[in-house]
Design a protein around this motif. Structure first.
Motif, PDB file in Angstrom:
ATOM      1  N   ALA A 264       0.810  -1.218   0.000  1.00  0.00           N
ATOM      2  CA  ALA A 264       0.000   0.000   0.000  1.00  0.00           C
ATOM      3  C   ALA A 264       0.847   1.273   0.000  1.00  0.00           C
ATOM      4  CB  ALA A 264      -0.953  -0.013   1.200  1.00  0.00           C
ATOM      5  N   ASN A 265       2.033   1.239   0.609  1.00  0.00           N
ATOM      6  CA  ASN A 265       2.888   2.431   0.674  1.00  0.00           C
ATOM      7  C   ASN A 265       4.057   2.337  -0.308  1.00  0.00           C
ATOM      8  OD1 ASN A 265       4.250   0.383   2.020  1.00  0.00           O
ATOM      9  ND2 ASN A 265       5.112   1.753   3.567  1.00  0.00           N
ATOM     10  N   ALA A 266       3.777   1.856  -1.514  1.00  0.00           N
ATOM     11  CA  ALA A 266       4.828   1.576  -2.505  1.00  0.00           C
ATOM     12  C   ALA A 266       5.642   2.815  -2.874  1.00  0.00           C
ATOM     13  CB  ALA A 266       4.215   0.962  -3.759  1.00  0.00           C
ATOM     14  N   ASP A 267       5.007   3.978  -2.985  1.00  0.00           N
ATOM     15  CA  ASP A 267       5.748   5.187  -3.372  1.00  0.00           C
ATOM     16  C   ASP A 267       6.763   5.573  -2.304  1.00  0.00           C
ATOM     17  OD1 ASP A 267       4.392   5.387  -5.792  1.00  0.00           O
ATOM     18  OD2 ASP A 267       2.826   6.672  -4.964  1.00  0.00           O
ATOM     19  N   GLU A 268       6.351   5.482  -1.035  1.00  0.00           N
ATOM     20  CA  GLU A 268       7.281   5.791   0.059  1.00  0.00           C
ATOM     21  C   GLU A 268       8.408   4.765   0.111  1.00  0.00           C
ATOM     22  OE1 GLU A 268       3.924   5.492   0.561  1.00  0.00           O
ATOM     23  OE2 GLU A 268       3.411   7.616   0.769  1.00  0.00           O
ATOM     24  N   ARG A 269       8.064   3.498  -0.099  1.00  0.00           N
ATOM     25  CA  ARG A 269       9.086   2.436  -0.110  1.00  0.00           C
ATOM     26  C   ARG A 269      10.087   2.662  -1.235  1.00  0.00           C
ATOM     27  NH1 ARG A 269       7.701  -2.732   1.876  1.00  0.00           N
ATOM     28  NH2 ARG A 269       9.764  -3.380   1.147  1.00  0.00           N
ATOM     29  N   LEU A 270       9.603   3.117  -2.389  1.00  0.00           N
ATOM     30  CA  LEU A 270      10.496   3.381  -3.510  1.00  0.00           C
ATOM     31  C   LEU A 270      11.514   4.448  -3.135  1.00  0.00           C
ATOM     32  CD1 LEU A 270      11.424   3.132  -6.468  1.00  0.00           C
ATOM     33  CD2 LEU A 270       9.648   4.807  -7.062  1.00  0.00           C
ATOM     34  N   GLN A 271      11.047   5.545  -2.556  1.00  0.00           N
ATOM     35  CA  GLN A 271      11.960   6.621  -2.168  1.00  0.00           C
ATOM     36  C   GLN A 271      12.994   6.131  -1.157  1.00  0.00           C
ATOM     37  OE1 GLN A 271      12.064   9.352  -3.957  1.00  0.00           O
ATOM     38  NE2 GLN A 271      10.328   8.443  -5.055  1.00  0.00           N
ATOM     39  N   GLU A 272      12.561   5.288  -0.226  1.00  0.00           N
ATOM     40  CA  GLU A 272      13.473   4.718   0.774  1.00  0.00           C
ATOM     41  C   GLU A 272      14.542   3.842   0.104  1.00  0.00           C
ATOM     42  OE1 GLU A 272      12.969   1.216   4.022  1.00  0.00           O
ATOM     43  OE2 GLU A 272      11.456   2.812   4.090  1.00  0.00           O
ATOM     44  N   ILE A 273      14.120   3.004  -0.846  1.00  0.00           N
ATOM     45  CA  ILE A 273      15.056   2.128  -1.563  1.00  0.00           C
ATOM     46  C   ILE A 273      16.058   2.964  -2.361  1.00  0.00           C
ATOM     47  CG2 ILE A 273      15.250   0.427  -3.429  1.00  0.00           C
ATOM     48  CD1 ILE A 273      12.436  -0.605  -2.470  1.00  0.00           C
ATOM     49  N   LEU A 274      15.564   3.978  -3.063  1.00  0.00           N
ATOM     50  CA  LEU A 274      16.439   4.808  -3.888  1.00  0.00           C
ATOM     51  C   LEU A 274      17.435   5.600  -3.047  1.00  0.00           C
ATOM     52  CD1 LEU A 274      13.902   6.174  -6.558  1.00  0.00           C
ATOM     53  CD2 LEU A 274      15.441   4.206  -6.733  1.00  0.00           C
ATOM     54  N   ALA A 275      17.007   5.983  -1.840  1.00  0.00           N
ATOM     55  CA  ALA A 275      17.878   6.774  -0.964  1.00  0.00           C
ATOM     56  C   ALA A 275      18.938   5.931  -0.261  1.00  0.00           C
ATOM     57  CB  ALA A 275      17.031   7.510   0.073  1.00  0.00           C
ATOM     58  N   THR A 276      18.669   4.652  -0.074  1.00  0.00           N
ATOM     59  CA  THR A 276      19.581   3.823   0.731  1.00  0.00           C
ATOM     60  C   THR A 276      20.333   2.759  -0.055  1.00  0.00           C
ATOM     61  OG1 THR A 276      17.780   2.292   1.284  1.00  0.00           O
ATOM     62  CG2 THR A 276      18.164   4.141   2.796  1.00  0.00           C
ATOM     63  N   ASN A 277      19.965   2.534  -1.319  1.00  0.00           N
ATOM     64  CA  ASN A 277      20.581   1.454  -2.085  1.00  0.00           C
ATOM     65  C   ASN A 277      21.077   1.992  -3.436  1.00  0.00           C
ATOM     66  OD1 ASN A 277      21.109  -0.826  -3.698  1.00  0.00           O
ATOM     67  ND2 ASN A 277      19.626  -2.065  -2.569  1.00  0.00           N
TER      68      ASN A 277
ATOM     69  N   ALA B 115      22.886   0.677  -5.824  1.00  0.00           N
ATOM     70  CA  ALA B 115      22.724  -0.256  -6.952  1.00  0.00           C
ATOM     71  C   ALA B 115      21.278  -0.241  -7.450  1.00  0.00           C
ATOM     72  CB  ALA B 115      23.131  -1.664  -6.542  1.00  0.00           C
ATOM     73  N   ALA B 116      20.337  -0.235  -6.505  1.00  0.00           N
ATOM     74  CA  ALA B 116      18.921  -0.183  -6.883  1.00  0.00           C
ATOM     75  C   ALA B 116      18.599   1.139  -7.571  1.00  0.00           C
ATOM     76  CB  ALA B 116      18.037  -0.381  -5.660  1.00  0.00           C
ATOM     77  N   ARG B 117      19.180   2.237  -7.069  1.00  0.00           N
ATOM     78  CA  ARG B 117      18.943   3.546  -7.681  1.00  0.00           C
ATOM     79  C   ARG B 117      19.441   3.564  -9.127  1.00  0.00           C
ATOM     80  NH1 ARG B 117      21.045   6.637  -4.072  1.00  0.00           N
ATOM     81  NH2 ARG B 117      23.104   6.835  -5.018  1.00  0.00           N
ATOM     82  N   ALA B 118      20.630   2.988  -9.367  1.00  0.00           N
ATOM     83  CA  ALA B 118      21.185   2.936 -10.729  1.00  0.00           C
ATOM     84  C   ALA B 118      20.293   2.101 -11.644  1.00  0.00           C
ATOM     85  CB  ALA B 118      22.603   2.363 -10.690  1.00  0.00           C
ATOM     86  N   GLU B 119      19.795   0.966 -11.131  1.00  0.00           N
ATOM     87  CA  GLU B 119      18.902   0.107 -11.920  1.00  0.00           C
ATOM     88  C   GLU B 119      17.621   0.855 -12.265  1.00  0.00           C
ATOM     89  OE1 GLU B 119      16.641  -4.240 -11.624  1.00  0.00           O
ATOM     90  OE2 GLU B 119      17.661  -3.442  -9.860  1.00  0.00           O
ATOM     91  N   TRP B 120      17.050   1.578 -11.290  1.00  0.00           N
ATOM     92  CA  TRP B 120      15.811   2.326 -11.502  1.00  0.00           C
ATOM     93  C   TRP B 120      16.011   3.435 -12.526  1.00  0.00           C
ATOM     94  CZ3 TRP B 120      10.874   1.541 -10.413  1.00  0.00           C
ATOM     95  CH2 TRP B 120       9.988   2.602 -10.560  1.00  0.00           C
ATOM     96  N   GLU B 121      17.134   4.152 -12.413  1.00  0.00           N
ATOM     97  CA  GLU B 121      17.394   5.256 -13.340  1.00  0.00           C
ATOM     98  C   GLU B 121      17.559   4.760 -14.771  1.00  0.00           C
ATOM     99  OE1 GLU B 121      20.752   7.248 -11.608  1.00  0.00           O
ATOM    100  OE2 GLU B 121      19.507   8.250 -10.097  1.00  0.00           O
ATOM    101  N   GLU B 122      18.069   3.555 -14.925  1.00  0.00           N
ATOM    102  CA  GLU B 122      18.279   3.011 -16.268  1.00  0.00           C
ATOM    103  C   GLU B 122      17.009   2.434 -16.882  1.00  0.00           C
ATOM    104  OE1 GLU B 122      20.810  -0.495 -18.502  1.00  0.00           O
ATOM    105  OE2 GLU B 122      21.555   0.300 -16.607  1.00  0.00           O
ATOM    106  N   THR B 123      16.208   1.711 -16.081  1.00  0.00           N
ATOM    107  CA  THR B 123      15.080   0.965 -16.651  1.00  0.00           C
ATOM    108  C   THR B 123      13.703   1.346 -16.118  1.00  0.00           C
ATOM    109  OG1 THR B 123      15.221  -0.777 -14.978  1.00  0.00           O
ATOM    110  CG2 THR B 123      16.582  -1.049 -16.971  1.00  0.00           C
ATOM    111  N   GLN B 124      13.649   2.141 -15.046  1.00  0.00           N
ATOM    112  CA  GLN B 124      12.387   2.474 -14.376  1.00  0.00           C
ATOM    113  C   GLN B 124      11.716   1.248 -13.774  1.00  0.00           C
ATOM    114  OE1 GLN B 124      11.017   5.889 -14.094  1.00  0.00           O
ATOM    115  NE2 GLN B 124      13.192   6.053 -14.501  1.00  0.00           N
ATOM    116  N   LYS B 125      12.506   0.187 -13.551  1.00  0.00           N
ATOM    117  CA  LYS B 125      12.003  -1.052 -12.962  1.00  0.00           C
ATOM    118  C   LYS B 125      13.108  -1.678 -12.122  1.00  0.00           C
ATOM    119  CE  LYS B 125       8.878  -2.469 -16.711  1.00  0.00           C
ATOM    120  NZ  LYS B 125       7.625  -2.520 -15.997  1.00  0.00           N
ATOM    121  N   PHE B 126      12.698  -2.600 -11.229  1.00  0.00           N
ATOM    122  CA  PHE B 126      13.645  -3.450 -10.516  1.00  0.00           C
ATOM    123  C   PHE B 126      13.423  -4.881 -10.994  1.00  0.00           C
ATOM    124  CE2 PHE B 126      12.864  -0.250  -6.993  1.00  0.00           C
ATOM    125  CZ  PHE B 126      14.069   0.402  -7.161  1.00  0.00           C
TER     126      PHE B 126
END
Length: 195
Positions: free
Chosen positions: A56-69, A71-82
Motif C-alpha cells: 500500500a505504501n509503494a511510493d514511500e518504499r520506492l523513495q526509501e530504496i532509492l535513498a539507501t541502495n 545499486a537499486a537507484r542505478a537500476e531504476w534510473e536506467e530501466t524504471q524497474k527493478f
C-alpha cells in the motif's frame, strides 16, 4: 474499434476484476485499484488505472530504496524497474505475470485516454528518456498493448523500448494494430518479459 472491443472485454473481465479486487483488499486492507498520473496524446495527463500489485505504501518504499541502495537507484534510473522489486506482493507477482493488473485500463480506453494499441503510458520522469522522440510518443494515444509488449517487454532496454514506440507511431496501420493484438495473446499467456 477501441470502444467496441474495450466495452465487450470489460463485460467479460468484470467478474475477474471483482474477485481479484476483493483478494487485494483482503491481503492488507488497501485500495484494490491504483491510479497514477501518466502522459498521453499531445502531452495531456490522465489517471491511468491498474489493479494494485504492490504494498500500500509503494511510493514511500520506492523513495526509501532509492535513498539507501545505490545499486537499486542505478537500476531504476536506467530501466524504471527493478528485476526483483521488493514492493510487489505475492498476489501482485501473479497479476503482473498474467497482465491482469492492466485490465482496468479498459476503462481508460472507454474514457478516450488510451487506445487498445499504442506506446505504454509513461510517467513524468520518463519524458527525459524519450528526448527528441517524446514528440513521436505524444503523436498517438498510449495503448493497453503495443509493439514493446509483443517484442520482449521487460527483456528489452529502455532505449529499445523508445525505438519500438517510435517505430510504431511512424508506421502504424489498422492491420498492424490488429496483428499486435493477435500477438498479445500468446505474449500474455506465455508471460514473455513480464515482471
Amino acid at each position: 474499434m477501441d470502444i467496441v472491443i474495450a466495452s465487450i472485454a470489460l463485460v467479460f473481465v468484470f467478474p475477474l476484476l471483482l474477485v481479484v479486487g476483493i483478494l487485494i483488499r483482503l491481503q492488507d486492507g488497501g485500495r484494490a485499484v491504483y491510479a497514477q498520473k501518466r502522459y498521453g496524446q499531445n502531452g495531456r495527463t490522465f489517471k491511468c488505472y491498474k489493479l494494485r500489485s504492490m504494498v500500500a505504501n509503494a511510493d514511500e518504499r520506492l523513495q526509501e530504496i532509492l535513498a539507501t541502495n545505490p545499486a537499486a537507484r542505478a537500476e531504476w534510473e536506467e530501466t524504471q524497474k527493478f528485476v526483483n522489486d521488493p514492493r510487489i506482493t505475492p498476489l501482485g507477482h501473479f497479476i503482473r505475470k498474467t497482465s491482469i493488473d492492466e485490465l482496468p485500463q479498459l476503462w481508460n480506453i472507454l474514457r478516450g485516454d488510451m487506445s487498445l494499441v499504442g506506446p505504454r503510458p509513461i510517467v513524468e520522469n520518463e519524458i527525459a528518456k524519450y528526448g527528441e522522440f517524446y514528440r513521436d510518443y505524444c503523436a498517438v494515444r498510449p495503448g493497453l498493448t503495443g509493439l514493446w509488449q509483443v517484442e520482449g517487454r521487460s527483456n528489452t532496454t529502455y532505449e529499445e523500448r523508445v525505438q519500438l514506440d517510435v517505430k510504431y507511431t511512424r508506421t502504424r496501420t489498422f492491420t498492424g494494430d490488429f496483428m499486435i493484438m493477435l500477438r498479445t495473446v500468446p505474449a500474455v499467456l506465455l508471460s514473455r518479459g513480464a515482471r
